[in-house]
Scaffold this motif. Structure first.
Motif, PDB file in Angstrom:
ATOM      1  N   PRO A  34      93.304 110.801 116.169  1.00 28.12           N
ATOM      2  CA  PRO A  34      92.991 110.741 114.740  1.00 28.12           C
ATOM      3  C   PRO A  34      92.028 111.817 114.243  1.00 28.12           C
ATOM      4  O   PRO A  34      91.855 111.985 113.032  1.00 28.12           O
ATOM      5  N   SER A  35      91.346 112.524 115.159  1.00 28.59           N
ATOM      6  CA  SER A  35      90.326 113.483 114.709  1.00 28.59           C
ATOM      7  C   SER A  35      90.345 114.721 115.599  1.00 28.59           C
ATOM      8  O   SER A  35      91.059 114.780 116.606  1.00 28.59           O
ATOM      9  N   GLY A  36      89.516 115.697 115.222  1.00 31.72           N
ATOM     10  CA  GLY A  36      89.464 116.951 115.967  1.00 31.72           C
ATOM     11  C   GLY A  36      88.350 117.007 116.993  1.00 31.72           C
ATOM     12  O   GLY A  36      88.001 118.094 117.458  1.00 31.72           O
ATOM     13  N   SER A  37      87.806 115.862 117.396  1.00 34.76           N
ATOM     14  CA  SER A  37      86.652 115.858 118.298  1.00 34.76           C
ATOM     15  C   SER A  37      86.983 116.328 119.709  1.00 34.76           C
ATOM     16  O   SER A  37      86.091 116.659 120.480  1.00 34.76           O
ATOM     17  N   MET A  38      88.291 116.355 120.064  1.00 33.48           N
ATOM     18  CA  MET A  38      88.676 116.795 121.407  1.00 33.48           C
ATOM     19  C   MET A  38      89.409 118.133 121.390  1.00 33.48           C
ATOM     20  O   MET A  38      90.025 118.517 122.377  1.00 33.48           O
ATOM     21  N   GLN A  39      89.362 118.855 120.273  1.00 27.13           N
ATOM     22  CA  GLN A  39      89.971 120.181 120.236  1.00 27.13           C
ATOM     23  C   GLN A  39      89.202 121.131 121.156  1.00 27.13           C
ATOM     24  O   GLN A  39      87.974 120.994 121.304  1.00 27.13           O
ATOM     25  N   PRO A  40      89.890 122.065 121.786  1.00 29.62           N
ATOM     26  CA  PRO A  40      91.318 122.388 121.669  1.00 29.62           C
ATOM     27  C   PRO A  40      92.220 121.597 122.619  1.00 29.62           C
ATOM     28  O   PRO A  40      93.427 121.768 122.587  1.00 29.62           O
ATOM     29  N   THR A  41      91.621 120.757 123.458  1.00 29.03           N
ATOM     30  CA  THR A  41      92.434 120.003 124.425  1.00 29.03           C
ATOM     31  C   THR A  41      93.439 119.120 123.721  1.00 29.03           C
ATOM     32  O   THR A  41      94.622 119.088 124.078  1.00 29.03           O
TER      33      THR A  41
ATOM     34  N   ARG B 200      94.747 117.809 119.718  1.00 28.76           N
ATOM     35  CA  ARG B 200      94.702 118.156 118.304  1.00 28.76           C
ATOM     36  C   ARG B 200      95.003 116.939 117.435  1.00 28.76           C
ATOM     37  O   ARG B 200      95.625 115.975 117.896  1.00 28.76           O
ATOM     38  N   VAL B 201      94.573 117.022 116.190  1.00 36.13           N
ATOM     39  CA  VAL B 201      94.849 115.940 115.246  1.00 36.13           C
ATOM     40  C   VAL B 201      96.357 115.745 115.119  1.00 36.13           C
ATOM     41  O   VAL B 201      97.106 116.705 114.912  1.00 36.13           O
ATOM     42  N   GLY B 202      96.811 114.500 115.267  1.00 35.61           N
ATOM     43  CA  GLY B 202      98.229 114.195 115.155  1.00 35.61           C
ATOM     44  C   GLY B 202      98.975 114.200 116.476  1.00 35.61           C
ATOM     45  O   GLY B 202     100.126 113.771 116.527  1.00 35.61           O
TER      46      GLY B 202
ATOM     47  N   VAL C 104      88.636 108.549 122.094  1.00 36.20           N
ATOM     48  CA  VAL C 104      89.095 109.369 123.207  1.00 36.20           C
ATOM     49  C   VAL C 104      88.054 110.470 123.432  1.00 36.20           C
ATOM     50  O   VAL C 104      87.708 111.208 122.512  1.00 36.20           O
ATOM     51  N   LYS C 105      87.508 110.523 124.654  1.00 33.84           N
ATOM     52  CA  LYS C 105      86.475 111.497 125.006  1.00 33.84           C
ATOM     53  C   LYS C 105      86.655 111.909 126.460  1.00 33.84           C
ATOM     54  O   LYS C 105      87.469 111.353 127.197  1.00 33.84           O
ATOM     55  N   ARG C 106      85.827 112.864 126.876  1.00 29.80           N
ATOM     56  CA  ARG C 106      85.831 113.308 128.268  1.00 29.80           C
ATOM     57  C   ARG C 106      84.642 112.692 129.002  1.00 29.80           C
ATOM     58  O   ARG C 106      83.523 112.646 128.481  1.00 29.80           O
ATOM     59  N   VAL C 107      84.891 112.227 130.227  1.00 31.40           N
ATOM     60  CA  VAL C 107      83.820 111.696 131.063  1.00 31.40           C
ATOM     61  C   VAL C 107      83.003 112.868 131.599  1.00 31.40           C
ATOM     62  O   VAL C 107      83.536 113.744 132.286  1.00 31.40           O
ATOM     63  N   VAL C 108      81.714 112.882 131.275  1.00 33.44           N
ATOM     64  CA  VAL C 108      80.827 113.947 131.737  1.00 33.44           C
ATOM     65  C   VAL C 108      79.873 113.434 132.816  1.00 33.44           C
ATOM     66  O   VAL C 108      79.512 114.170 133.736  1.00 33.44           O
ATOM     67  N   GLY C 109      79.469 112.179 132.710  1.00 31.89           N
ATOM     68  CA  GLY C 109      78.579 111.610 133.712  1.00 31.89           C
ATOM     69  C   GLY C 109      79.037 110.220 134.107  1.00 31.89           C
ATOM     70  O   GLY C 109      79.466 109.437 133.259  1.00 31.89           O
ATOM     71  N   VAL C 110      78.955 109.908 135.417  1.00 33.72           N
ATOM     72  CA  VAL C 110      79.289 108.576 135.925  1.00 33.72           C
ATOM     73  C   VAL C 110      78.012 107.917 136.427  1.00 33.72           C
ATOM     74  O   VAL C 110      76.927 108.518 136.427  1.00 33.72           O
ATOM     75  N   GLY C 111      78.130 106.670 136.867  1.00 33.95           N
ATOM     76  CA  GLY C 111      76.961 105.915 137.277  1.00 33.95           C
ATOM     77  C   GLY C 111      76.072 106.642 138.275  1.00 33.95           C
ATOM     78  O   GLY C 111      76.537 107.120 139.305  1.00 33.95           O
TER      79      GLY C 111
ATOM     80  N   GLY D 148     102.773 113.529 124.621  1.00 33.92           N
ATOM     81  CA  GLY D 148     104.132 113.133 124.284  1.00 33.92           C
ATOM     82  C   GLY D 148     104.657 113.741 123.011  1.00 33.92           C
ATOM     83  O   GLY D 148     105.865 113.718 122.749  1.00 33.92           O
ATOM     84  N   TRP D 149     103.767 114.289 122.180  1.00 33.45           N
ATOM     85  CA  TRP D 149     104.154 114.876 120.898  1.00 33.45           C
ATOM     86  C   TRP D 149     103.049 115.790 120.427  1.00 33.45           C
ATOM     87  O   TRP D 149     101.872 115.476 120.667  1.00 33.45           O
ATOM     88  N   PRO D 150     103.353 116.919 119.818  1.00 36.98           N
ATOM     89  CA  PRO D 150     104.683 117.429 119.470  1.00 36.98           C
ATOM     90  C   PRO D 150     105.445 117.954 120.686  1.00 36.98           C
ATOM     91  O   PRO D 150     104.848 118.185 121.746  1.00 36.98           O
ATOM     92  N   LEU D 151     106.741 118.161 120.502  1.00 35.21           N
ATOM     93  CA  LEU D 151     107.596 118.539 121.618  1.00 35.21           C
ATOM     94  C   LEU D 151     107.182 119.865 122.246  1.00 35.21           C
ATOM     95  O   LEU D 151     107.356 120.075 123.445  1.00 35.21           O
ATOM     96  N   GLY D 152     106.619 120.747 121.427  1.00 32.26           N
ATOM     97  CA  GLY D 152     106.209 122.042 121.946  1.00 32.26           C
ATOM     98  C   GLY D 152     105.052 121.959 122.924  1.00 32.26           C
ATOM     99  O   GLY D 152     104.794 122.907 123.667  1.00 32.26           O
ATOM    100  N   ARG D 153     104.343 120.827 122.932  1.00 28.17           N
ATOM    101  CA  ARG D 153     103.206 120.642 123.842  1.00 28.17           C
ATOM    102  C   ARG D 153     103.478 119.530 124.854  1.00 28.17           C
ATOM    103  O   ARG D 153     102.571 119.067 125.540  1.00 28.17           O
ATOM    104  N   LEU D 154     104.724 119.122 124.935  1.00 23.68           N
ATOM    105  CA  LEU D 154     105.107 118.037 125.832  1.00 23.68           C
ATOM    106  C   LEU D 154     104.799 118.395 127.286  1.00 23.68           C
ATOM    107  O   LEU D 154     105.097 119.480 127.748  1.00 23.68           O
ATOM    108  N   GLY D 155     104.174 117.460 127.998  1.00 29.13           N
ATOM    109  CA  GLY D 155     103.877 117.707 129.408  1.00 29.13           C
ATOM    110  C   GLY D 155     102.600 117.019 129.842  1.00 29.13           C
ATOM    111  O   GLY D 155     101.959 116.297 129.065  1.00 29.13           O
ATOM    112  N   SER D 156     102.223 117.230 131.075  1.00 31.30           N
ATOM    113  CA  SER D 156     101.013 116.601 131.600  1.00 31.30           C
ATOM    114  C   SER D 156      99.781 117.301 131.048  1.00 31.30           C
ATOM    115  O   SER D 156      99.806 118.500 130.744  1.00 31.30           O
TER     116      SER D 156
END
Length: 257
Positions: free
Chosen positions: A67-74, A76-78, A141-148, A231-239
């Protein structure tokens, strides 16, 4: 002979399959009944498929709309990502560098009493679980930077993030972003996670809740799953591409031992 002919004529006229008005009415009713059964069968199959998709989404693989751009560029919105709900189901725990979806209730957002339109919330939740609507306001949705046990510091004399005394080369950061505009030095409690977005200048994450109860640390049990695929968009489909940024980081007990 005439009597027999008349009797046969009456028999033919009473046959609903012939071309008389009564036969046409019978054929019409039969077609309408068949159409009704076909419609009901289609609705039933549609409902069955929907239930199967919801169950699959609830326990195995959930589409998630970014829903937001907080994880760009990894991310993207949408984007529609696929969240692996089995990633941490059998004893595994989130690792540094994992991109995860989690319920931020009690850490990123305050717990509130349930209320409002229950039916509307249910329908929205079903649509969100299929990736057709934005997620609930408590899902992030965020990235894990530190664990216990980790000590996470920002920033060192060269402006880098440090985990357990080792600098982290965060190649996934949004171009032009610093690791953090806010200085911090924290130790992550056991069973909790320190989360940060990749677009640091446009992400409300653990840093924004340092002074609140819980200190922005997310309980491991609140993690919904790991983002493994686009899973979407198709141009970025993949792991989803992983990161080596945290390779070689010493375990927390080695740093504090």
């Amino acid at each position: 002979m005439d009597t027999e002919a008349q009797h046969m004529e009456r028999d033919r006229s009473s046959d609903p399959a012939d071309g008389t008005e009564e036969g046409s009415r019978f054929t019409h009713v039969r077609k309408r009944t068949g159409a009704s059964l076909s419609w009901r069968r289609t609705v039933f199959l549609g409902m069955l498929c929907t239930v199967a998709l919801l169950l699959f989404s609830a326990f195995v693989l959930q589409p998630f709309l970014i829903p937001s751009g907080s994880m760009q560029p990894t991310l993207r919105v949408g984007d529609r990502v696929l969240v692996n709900k089995l990633a941490y189901r059998f004893g595994s725990e989130p690792r540094r560098g994992d991109v995860v979806v989690f319920d931020g209730t009690g850490s990123f957002v305050q717990e509130t009493a349930s209320g409002g339109n229950a039916l509307g919330a249910l329908l929205h939740g079903a649509a969100a679980s299929l990736g057709l609507a934005e997620p609930a306001g408590s899902d992030f949705v965020k990235r894990v930077v530190g664990v216990g046990g980790d000590r996470v510091v920002c920033c060192d004399e060269r402006g880098r993030l440090e985990v357990n005394g080792a600098p982290v080369a965060e190649e996934y950061l949004h171009p032009g972003d610093d690791p953090s505009a806010v200085s911090f030095d924290i130790v992550v409690p056991d069973g909790r996670l320190w989360m940060m977005g990749d677009h640091r200048s446009n992400s409300r994450d653990s840093r924004d809740h340092l002074g609140q109860p819980g200190g922005g640390m997310v309980p491991v049990e609140r993690v919904i799953g790991r983002v493994d695929w686009l899973g979407w968009p198709l141009g970025r489909l993949g792991s989803l591409e992983g990161t080596d940024a945290f390779t070689g980081i010493r375990p927390a007990d080695a740093d504090h031992g």
